[in-house]
Write an enzyme that holds these catalytic residues in place. Structure first.
Site, PDB file in Angstrom:
ATOM      1  N   SER A 115       3.576   8.326  -9.089  1.00 18.56           N
ATOM      2  CA  SER A 115       3.715   8.885  -7.682  1.00 18.56           C
ATOM      3  C   SER A 115       3.171  10.273  -7.314  1.00 18.56           C
ATOM      4  O   SER A 115       3.124  11.032  -6.410  1.00 18.56           O
ATOM      5  CB  SER A 115       5.061   8.686  -6.870  1.00 18.56           C
ATOM      6  OG  SER A 115       6.046   9.041  -7.784  1.00 18.56           O
ATOM      7  N   HIS A 136      -1.574   3.748  -7.678  1.00 18.45           N
ATOM      8  CA  HIS A 136      -0.348   4.068  -7.084  1.00 18.45           C
ATOM      9  C   HIS A 136       0.016   3.096  -6.174  1.00 18.45           C
ATOM     10  O   HIS A 136      -0.169   3.100  -4.781  1.00 18.45           O
ATOM     11  CB  HIS A 136      -0.232   5.495  -6.455  1.00 18.45           C
ATOM     12  CG  HIS A 136       0.989   5.843  -5.837  1.00 18.45           C
ATOM     13  ND1 HIS A 136       1.250   6.662  -4.801  1.00 18.45           N
ATOM     14  CD2 HIS A 136       2.360   5.463  -6.281  1.00 18.45           C
ATOM     15  CE1 HIS A 136       2.571   6.831  -4.608  1.00 18.45           C
ATOM     16  NE2 HIS A 136       3.219   6.207  -5.546  1.00 18.45           N
ATOM     17  N   GLU A 148      -2.882   3.512  -3.594  1.00 18.27           N
ATOM     18  CA  GLU A 148      -3.876   4.723  -3.353  1.00 18.27           C
ATOM     19  C   GLU A 148      -4.362   4.893  -4.984  1.00 18.27           C
ATOM     20  O   GLU A 148      -3.820   4.403  -5.990  1.00 18.27           O
ATOM     21  CB  GLU A 148      -2.762   5.865  -3.453  1.00 18.27           C
ATOM     22  CG  GLU A 148      -2.753   6.868  -2.503  1.00 18.27           C
ATOM     23  CD  GLU A 148      -1.711   8.086  -2.647  1.00 18.27           C
ATOM     24  OE1 GLU A 148      -1.981   9.207  -1.863  1.00 18.27           O
ATOM     25  OE2 GLU A 148      -0.623   7.845  -3.187  1.00 18.27           O
ATOM     26  N   ASN A 186       2.450  11.483  -1.095  1.00 17.91           N
ATOM     27  CA  ASN A 186       3.587  12.046  -1.275  1.00 17.91           C
ATOM     28  C   ASN A 186       3.719  13.497  -0.771  1.00 17.91           C
ATOM     29  O   ASN A 186       4.575  14.236  -0.743  1.00 17.91           O
ATOM     30  CB  ASN A 186       4.070  12.126  -2.808  1.00 17.91           C
ATOM     31  CG  ASN A 186       4.871  10.658  -3.063  1.00 17.91           C
ATOM     32  OD1 ASN A 186       5.729  10.490  -2.152  1.00 17.91           O
ATOM     33  ND2 ASN A 186       4.713   9.970  -3.901  1.00 17.91           N
TER      34      ASN A 186
END
Length: 278
Positions: A115, A136, A148, A186
């Site tokens: 992540s 991801h 992702e 994130n």
């Protein structure tokens, strides 16, 4: 396609389940038999639920029949794509990819479900940077649409194309981004959670009110503190530290309250206590 997954935990198990649901032959590796058994139980429960709701092609037994569980990394040798979903620690992941680079057939693609750890750094460790990529997935994998797709500095166009198509075959929506700390998800999400924690620390409002304001005011399905507890406060802290270190800007400084709670072992849902009691 032969699809490998390293790690049978929450993320790895979910990725393996979705890959098997998509008709791929799947190999799942973990270091202990008990981790594999636990992962298998979770997958069976998840598939049974989907089956009961009429959202599964075939039976749970048919899907599980496409998955092989093993404690040996050597069983990844013939995989076309191997996705790593182990502990969020750069040294441990790099060591794993050094081994996989030796084991997996030369044409095989290696991917990380990290992540926040730099894809380019892991790609270098693997010894095949042009056939390395970030993939991801979001938690819980069987229900969340997004993947992702993160290109490292040397990821080839062909690798990106194959992984994008594979994600689509898994019923996911792959969206591309480049290898910067925290990627997109994130980098935007974690500072918001961190700011919510800062509001608790400064006494701006109670956790229930903060979550309520974000749910009702911003239409978020889950408040930021509930989400932080769900992700795990230790994971949130680790990602904030990656952002802070990697981007060098004080706006990414982890909240002192977040650090204190992690030191106290209050990690959220998994420890039974975070901003809420579980």
């Amino acid at each position: 396609m032969k699809f490998g997954v390293i790690g049978a935990g929450q993320m790895g198990g979910g990725i393996a389940q979705v890959a098997a649901q998509s008709g791929f032959t799947v190999v799942v590796q973990d270091v202990k038999q008990e981790f594999l058994a636990r992962g298998q139980t979770v997958m069976e429960k998840s598939l049974t639920k989907l089956h009961e709701k009429g959202r599964l092609e075939g039976t749970p037994a048919e899907v599980m029949g496409r998955i092989q569980f093993t404690t040996s990394l050597q069983d990844m040798a013939e995989c076309d794509l191997v996705v790593e979903a182990i502990v969020e620690n750069e040294a441990v992941k790099a060591d794993l990819f050094r081994q996989l680079g030796q084991i997996v057939k030369p044409g095989g693609i290696l991917a990380s479900n990290t992540s926040s750890i730099p894809i380019t750094s892991l790609a270098t460790a693997s010894g095949r940077p042009e056939r390395f990529i970030g993939m991801h997935f979001m938690n819980p994998v069987p229900l969340m649409q997004l993947v992702e797709v993160i290109r490292g500095h040397q990821t080839s166009d062909e690798t990106a194309r194959i992984v994008t198509e594979t994600a689509q075959q898994m019923g996911k929506t792959p969206l591309p981004c480049n290898d910067f700390p925290g990627f997109v998800s994130n980098r935007i999400l974690m500072p918001m959670l961190n700011e919510a924690i800062q509001c608790v620390m400064e006494g701006v409002a109670e956790p229930e009110a903060i979550d309520g304001i974000m749910k009702l005011g911003m239409n978020h399905p889950m408040g930021p503190l509930t989400l932080a507890d769900f992700i795990g406060l230790d994971t949130c802290l680790a990602i904030m530290e990656v952002l802070h270190r990697g981007l060098g800007d004080d706006k990414y400084r982890p909240s002192p309250l977040l650090r204190k709670m992690v030191q106290a072992g209050q990690l959220g849902r998994k420890s039974g206590q975070g901003f809420y009691t579980y």
